[in-house]
Write a protein that holds these residues in place. Structure first.
Motif, PDB file in Angstrom:
ATOM      1  N   PHE A  80      49.242  39.344  56.531  1.00 54.38           N
ATOM      2  CA  PHE A  80      48.738  39.990  55.573  1.00 54.38           C
ATOM      3  C   PHE A  80      47.207  40.053  55.674  1.00 54.38           C
ATOM      4  O   PHE A  80      46.922  38.726  55.740  1.00 54.38           O
ATOM      5  CB  PHE A  80      49.095  39.624  54.223  1.00 54.38           C
ATOM      6  N   ARG A 139      32.271  55.503  39.803  1.00 55.76           N
ATOM      7  CA  ARG A 139      31.573  54.402  40.053  1.00 55.76           C
ATOM      8  C   ARG A 139      30.170  54.603  40.835  1.00 55.76           C
ATOM      9  O   ARG A 139      29.441  53.615  40.963  1.00 55.76           O
ATOM     10  CB  ARG A 139      32.524  53.182  40.775  1.00 55.76           C
ATOM     11  N   ASN A 149      34.479  36.661  45.783  1.00 57.60           N
ATOM     12  CA  ASN A 149      35.163  37.888  46.249  1.00 57.60           C
ATOM     13  C   ASN A 149      35.192  37.805  47.598  1.00 57.60           C
ATOM     14  O   ASN A 149      34.190  37.840  48.381  1.00 57.60           O
ATOM     15  CB  ASN A 149      34.135  39.155  45.867  1.00 57.60           C
ATOM     16  N   GLU A 173      29.219  46.521  45.837  1.00 62.85           N
ATOM     17  CA  GLU A 173      29.267  46.144  44.218  1.00 62.85           C
ATOM     18  C   GLU A 173      29.178  44.741  44.035  1.00 62.85           C
ATOM     19  O   GLU A 173      28.677  44.130  43.142  1.00 62.85           O
ATOM     20  CB  GLU A 173      30.434  47.008  43.879  1.00 62.85           C
ATOM     21  N   ASN A 206      45.106  51.832  35.858  1.00 59.37           N
ATOM     22  CA  ASN A 206      44.027  51.920  37.284  1.00 59.37           C
ATOM     23  C   ASN A 206      44.559  51.056  38.255  1.00 59.37           C
ATOM     24  O   ASN A 206      44.842  49.884  37.982  1.00 59.37           O
ATOM     25  CB  ASN A 206      42.551  51.801  36.707  1.00 59.37           C
ATOM     26  N   TRP A 221      32.847  48.675  47.926  1.00 62.09           N
ATOM     27  CA  TRP A 221      33.262  47.760  47.097  1.00 62.09           C
ATOM     28  C   TRP A 221      32.501  46.375  47.422  1.00 62.09           C
ATOM     29  O   TRP A 221      32.158  45.502  46.612  1.00 62.09           O
ATOM     30  CB  TRP A 221      34.938  47.419  47.404  1.00 62.09           C
ATOM     31  N   MET A 233      37.495  49.418  34.528  1.00 67.60           N
ATOM     32  CA  MET A 233      37.965  48.439  35.824  1.00 67.60           C
ATOM     33  C   MET A 233      37.291  47.532  36.411  1.00 67.60           C
ATOM     34  O   MET A 233      36.064  47.973  36.782  1.00 67.60           O
ATOM     35  CB  MET A 233      38.699  49.572  36.809  1.00 67.60           C
ATOM     36  N   PRO A 234      37.854  46.365  36.602  1.00 66.26           N
ATOM     37  CA  PRO A 234      36.802  45.426  37.228  1.00 66.26           C
ATOM     38  C   PRO A 234      36.822  45.883  38.877  1.00 66.26           C
ATOM     39  O   PRO A 234      37.761  46.595  39.431  1.00 66.26           O
ATOM     40  CB  PRO A 234      37.683  44.159  37.229  1.00 66.26           C
ATOM     41  N   PRO A 235      35.948  45.362  39.774  1.00 68.25           N
ATOM     42  CA  PRO A 235      35.774  45.551  41.250  1.00 68.25           C
ATOM     43  C   PRO A 235      37.181  45.405  41.743  1.00 68.25           C
ATOM     44  O   PRO A 235      37.731  44.114  41.478  1.00 68.25           O
ATOM     45  CB  PRO A 235      34.735  44.791  41.563  1.00 68.25           C
ATOM     46  N   PHE A 236      37.437  45.933  42.927  1.00 66.90           N
ATOM     47  CA  PHE A 236      38.456  45.783  43.723  1.00 66.90           C
ATOM     48  C   PHE A 236      38.418  43.897  44.079  1.00 66.90           C
ATOM     49  O   PHE A 236      37.053  43.514  44.640  1.00 66.90           O
ATOM     50  CB  PHE A 236      38.487  46.397  44.951  1.00 66.90           C
ATOM     51  N   ASN A 237      39.304  43.274  44.115  1.00 67.72           N
ATOM     52  CA  ASN A 237      39.491  41.966  44.682  1.00 67.72           C
ATOM     53  C   ASN A 237      40.744  41.829  45.305  1.00 67.72           C
ATOM     54  O   ASN A 237      41.584  41.892  44.746  1.00 67.72           O
ATOM     55  CB  ASN A 237      39.326  40.749  43.319  1.00 67.72           C
ATOM     56  N   PRO A 238      40.345  41.369  46.673  1.00 68.01           N
ATOM     57  CA  PRO A 238      41.747  41.329  47.775  1.00 68.01           C
ATOM     58  C   PRO A 238      42.512  40.241  47.279  1.00 68.01           C
ATOM     59  O   PRO A 238      43.710  40.277  47.637  1.00 68.01           O
ATOM     60  CB  PRO A 238      41.004  41.149  48.948  1.00 68.01           C
ATOM     61  N   LEU A 239      42.280  39.277  46.456  1.00 68.08           N
ATOM     62  CA  LEU A 239      43.286  38.229  46.045  1.00 68.08           C
ATOM     63  C   LEU A 239      44.527  38.547  44.771  1.00 68.08           C
ATOM     64  O   LEU A 239      45.141  37.965  44.877  1.00 68.08           O
ATOM     65  CB  LEU A 239      42.268  37.050  45.274  1.00 68.08           C
ATOM     66  N   LEU A 240      43.926  40.175  44.247  1.00 70.16           N
ATOM     67  CA  LEU A 240      44.995  40.531  43.631  1.00 70.16           C
ATOM     68  C   LEU A 240      46.190  41.332  44.254  1.00 70.16           C
ATOM     69  O   LEU A 240      46.005  41.908  45.417  1.00 70.16           O
ATOM     70  CB  LEU A 240      44.517  41.297  42.475  1.00 70.16           C
ATOM     71  N   ASN A 241      47.365  41.040  43.771  1.00 71.27           N
ATOM     72  CA  ASN A 241      48.555  41.884  44.253  1.00 71.27           C
ATOM     73  C   ASN A 241      48.755  41.719  45.662  1.00 71.27           C
ATOM     74  O   ASN A 241      49.032  42.851  46.425  1.00 71.27           O
ATOM     75  CB  ASN A 241      48.394  43.246  43.942  1.00 71.27           C
ATOM     76  N   PRO A 242      48.881  40.455  46.254  1.00 66.42           N
ATOM     77  CA  PRO A 242      49.178  40.515  47.684  1.00 66.42           C
ATOM     78  C   PRO A 242      50.496  40.679  47.668  1.00 66.42           C
ATOM     79  O   PRO A 242      51.390  40.596  47.083  1.00 66.42           O
ATOM     80  CB  PRO A 242      49.150  38.921  47.910  1.00 66.42           C
ATOM     81  N   PRO A 243      50.649  41.387  49.135  1.00 69.48           N
ATOM     82  CA  PRO A 243      52.362  41.883  49.221  1.00 69.48           C
ATOM     83  C   PRO A 243      53.248  40.394  49.281  1.00 69.48           C
ATOM     84  O   PRO A 243      52.812  39.330  49.578  1.00 69.48           O
ATOM     85  CB  PRO A 243      52.198  42.305  50.782  1.00 69.48           C
ATOM     86  N   ALA A 265      39.809  44.227  31.276  1.00 70.25           N
ATOM     87  CA  ALA A 265      39.157  45.449  31.464  1.00 70.25           C
ATOM     88  C   ALA A 265      40.211  46.556  30.994  1.00 70.25           C
ATOM     89  O   ALA A 265      39.746  47.509  30.559  1.00 70.25           O
ATOM     90  CB  ALA A 265      38.794  45.575  33.207  1.00 70.25           C
TER      91      ALA A 265
END
Lengths: 370, 370, 370, 370
Positions: free
Chosen positions: B4, B17, A5, B232, D370, B229, C1-11, D240
């Protein structure tokens, strides 16, 4: 091992980057005053401003247009100042006349405090007029610009703001865990008049002594590298877009949101465009509708509405259009989501006209941001 | 448009959470006490603990082993408490006998405050013994565990800690912009006895009223999503490794660092292993060497040493081995970097023996973390 | 929901950023040739280069200093070219004389292919000399610079490289899922002579037709936004450091690594400094030692060694010092980790002398990178 | 130094995580076949599937519903297979009868290839029926599921798919630089019948030999850590949410998008719901309107439309509703943005009715993700 992460183990924020970062903020705020970093959310910085300035014998006029303004008065009072509070009607901006009148009754005014734009109700206070009044009375001017910075014109030196508290989490698109305060020379002088106190996270003067006077290297304490990196990235984005473009983008988002509401048959909470925040629009919770149910129904569509805060809770909801949300896709989703949620609760509105009005507002306006 | 950057525009931290996150912290701290989040760096939380607990008439014993301990006493005093301060020799842990003696002279003790491990000098205070003394006197026990959490055993309920202040930025590997405080029922009761005050970011009781008693949804104010975040993610990593494994990893890093120093002919600042922090080791600045030059020479090698803080500034430097740095690659680079920097400044040490000693320490120990 | 991971959904990577990105690469490569992006790891790009260039009747000289070079010959052969292969001794650079001799026996040479630096064995081939020979024979020069780009001087136009295949994952510090190829006009011409084929991910000519000739907007297919953003960030870092500084940093890391090995009594696999890669150093697996056990023992210390690849597997291990690893902390940890692992396996080496030698190498050299 | 960017220097993807990652994909695909990773975008994997399977003498039926399908046939042909191509009307799904008829004319069919859902035109092919036909003829079934995986039911073993090519960048929300292919035992056998070839990035059999048969540790070559970490994070998110919930969310997004178009007076490109992709909806470019101008006008609103690909370019635009876009906010913004852009170009549509229809579709459906 959990997956990688990128939020973990950020590199330390290098000591030599703090001063340039503060200088970039100075440029965006239009000020040659000092800018210091408070390592906590904006409320820490606001309480610090009050705690640092207040002293017995000080005469302060506190303009209250939300609970936050009320807290500010309590903090000033705790420091020994004598407070005159001017309170607007719930969820309304302050009237300039009321301030003028209150100031005229006081033999001396040392400090005037006001919130620029209120997140809790979507209002914009008449800052230029209040600033002129404060100047005329020779009072220090303290402005809570947390919810306006980056979305409304805010020219600190032109307005004569002595202490301006800002945060990066609204129109700037940064993270909320770090706050910034600009402080004029005469505000520093005023703070220095307060009796010596223990070191405190609420003392801006401590930051002057331990950061500015030490050459503005690493901020003392345990700075959060993540927050500083995020602030830097946010300023990169603001500068790349251009502050004026960002202001225009927020103004258009507010205009389109308000046009959408009117078109669906809903009068925005604030009827005068000039009194409305460019960052969030308050919409009424119609009679007979439960505000929490309204929010929940919008949330079920993936649309985020926020409850009014303080006296306006249950009476209005807020439609956020700050930062990346100040763009057509977010505006239309939020307004139609609000309308659809109302309809679900038995309060039919004309969603279709709202959509058309928003599209029309964007047709004539400048365009979205990247 | 700037490139980005994933630090911008993180999603809001969902209301649901917060409570599970607090509960995970409770498990790691070994406590059934409440845990609250303070939205600022650890010093905000420490001042909040003092401000919330102190009241006129309270009799407090404050153990001072660094400037932070000194601040804590000033904050207690500001709140009206009557303070007895027990101060260790500069850069040394407190002696249990000194505390016992001081307590015995007081007719009543309401509160005992101590720092568990000191970042400023790399010491570990004898917490279990002090906890037993506090218990024997019926005093509230307040512990600053910011620099020990995750690196030293810290069993809050077993030790009877009433207020335990922690942060995620050391052994936990999180971000420094958020702090956590566990509060026992009797500590809450004690706080409630203080006179009603203005709302304050320094009031833990406000968090009880506005967060815990409201069902532990979204933390009031403007929580930094990035910090939550990151916390967590840090707890995910701690739980995946296992807290015991993490403690052992830190203990080994400390042992290897100390062995390396001794082997190069340098006596660690703290000579007794049991008095040394597992997160950072203090090494002396030898006579005739300038501490800042030492740090600069190590920095030129890419090795980060930190100056002593307070009275020990210029007398020691700190070798950090917390979090991901508690592993062979970082330990060897840091110790050899310290030695090489000394050598550059004309103080030759036996780098080679240090390297061999560190390798030997790791040969017999448990292994690196992931 | 898993924790926020900045690798997902890049612009999405904006269409208008591809051309400037390619132009930045051209500057770093010192070329005015076209640069195209291949959306796969470097091996895809290497195979694409061979597949695009090869045709029946082509006379190619393929210099083999590792299995990758061998693959390149097979790919050329598959395309119909007639191949002369010049193979170096396992794990050694090619000799210029051998190449000169081979070329002189051929009536005509259309293409010469060589790997600049080998990751598999840490060697550096004599590229300038080979380039001169290729030029003298009028042959197209194809260079696999995946493991040298950013760490060794590589002036494409000055050397006359017609097709240069690079990747961002070594000295550039980027991500491995995207490759870049520079192509000269005469290489394009040569590719155009090959018979028309089906569209293919292995056709560079397709990229010319569908990307360059369409104005260099969005790369056709499904470009990975993450890889392009990462490449951009990597180039930001390279340009901020300065390419020359980065080259010097890698050279120093290689020098210090080699000095450390020699000091501990180990002869580096390549004895001539000028034949050694600046990105990785090969160290022998001494007789009687099991290479996998050596790697496992280093891994237990958190130190990453890599097995030799191909014919040198089990005979050498590689110490990586590319990218952020080209700095004192990583160099010392890796060399001492190698030594400590040897010692654990019963092959004692003088770790101490190695540490001293590395420190000495850095004492006289330029400094670490940021 | 440029600011910290978390995309740089990701940790290596650990060797022991590849096999569990492949196993998670097997569960999501409903298969006990092998799953291999191809380190490039999906087109690399598609070409690899064709190149690996095709051989002289093979009789293949290739169903073409977009240019990608056409490429697949060319790749099969390049490998020596004899191809019967069944081509649907431009931008329409294939008819089952046409396939049945074509198969019945062939004495033997070794392979049937089909695209499940087409990104280029928003269609869904009748996969279950085609699968039954392939099975009846004993043919290997090859499915391009890149644009359907995670958004449409895809039960590989139940359908009897021998080679299923997928990518993470659509409904899965991952990154496009990595592809995944499931391969049945009889497909491996068929590949093994092809003559020995040079190693190639287009050889799935190479992955079998060098990855699966070596114990599924680190993928050979130079795997992009960023892509693997991103894939892992994407699977975390899918699991998830629950795959069924994700499918339902995509189905609702498609339904609402289509309802919105119909309500504004636009017939979706595909009139039969069962023939429409759940990931993207094709909308016509009305007569007299320029497709590029339509896209540019939507883009000016911040709304992303994509041009049709191949024969349908200029005749349709695509409204993406995959991944996080499969939710009310994105659906309404995209549909209204399309309508507003049409209106700007002089083709008025009833935006208002569209908004109401979308809200109504979501009113009765399951909720947002989500």
């Amino acid at each position: 091992m959990p997956p990688f992460n990128p939020l973990l183990n950020p590199p330390a924020y290098p000591a030599e980057r703090y001063a340039p970062l503060a200088d970039r903020l100075k440029r965006l705020l239009g000020t040659s005053n000092d800018v210091v970093f408070v390592q906590g959310e904006a409320i820490v910085a606001l309480e610090a401003a009050a705690a640092s300035l207040s002293r017995p014998g000080m005469v302060a006029v506190n303009i209250v247009t939300s609970p936050y303004g009320g807290y500010f008065g309590q903090w000033l009072e705790r420091g020994g100042a004598s407070i005159t509070e001017i309170t607007a009607q719930a969820g309304r901006p302050i009237g300039v006349d009321a301030v003028r009148a209150a100031l005229s009754t006081l033999p001396r005014v040392d400090l005037v405090a006001i919130v620029h734009a209120e997140t809790s109700s979507g209002i914009l206070n008449p800052l230029p007029e209040i600033a002129a009044l404060a100047k005329a009375h020779g009072a220090l001017l303290v402005v809570d610009a947390v919810a306006s910075f980056g979305g409304h014109a805010l020219d600190v030196d032109a307005l004569g703001i002595d202490v301006c508290v800002t945060g990066p989490q609204k129109a700037i698109g940064g993270s909320a865990g770090l706050s910034m305060v600009s402080v004029s020379a005469r505000a520093w002088d005023s703070m220095a008049k307060a009796a010596a106190r223990a070191p405190s996270t609420l003392s801006l003067l401590d930051l002057k002594h331990h950061w500015i006077e030490q050459g503005r290297g690493a901020v003392p304490g345990m700075p959060s590298a993540l927050e500083f990196w995020a602030l830097e990235a946010a300023l990169d984005a603001v500068e790349a877009e251009g502050l004026d473009n960002r202001l225009a983008r927020h103004a258009l988002a507010a205009k389109a949101t308000r046009a959408g509401l009117v078109a669906m048959g809903i009068e925005p909470w604030i009827d005068d465009d000039n009194e409305a925040s460019a960052l969030a629009t308050a919409a009424p919770v119609p009679p007979g509708i439960d505000g929490d149910a309204l929010i929940a129904n919008a949330a079920a569509l993936g649309v985020s509405l926020t409850a009014g805060y303080g006296a306006v809770r249950g009476r209005l909801v807020r439609l956020d259009h700050s930062g990346t949300r100040a763009a057509f896709p977010s505006v239309i989703a939020t307004v139609i989501g609000y309308g659809a949620a109302l309809a679900r609760l038995g309060h039919p509105v004309d969603i279709g006209r709202a959509a058309a009005a928003i599209a029309a507002a964007y047709e004539r306006g400048p365009l979205h941001a990247n």
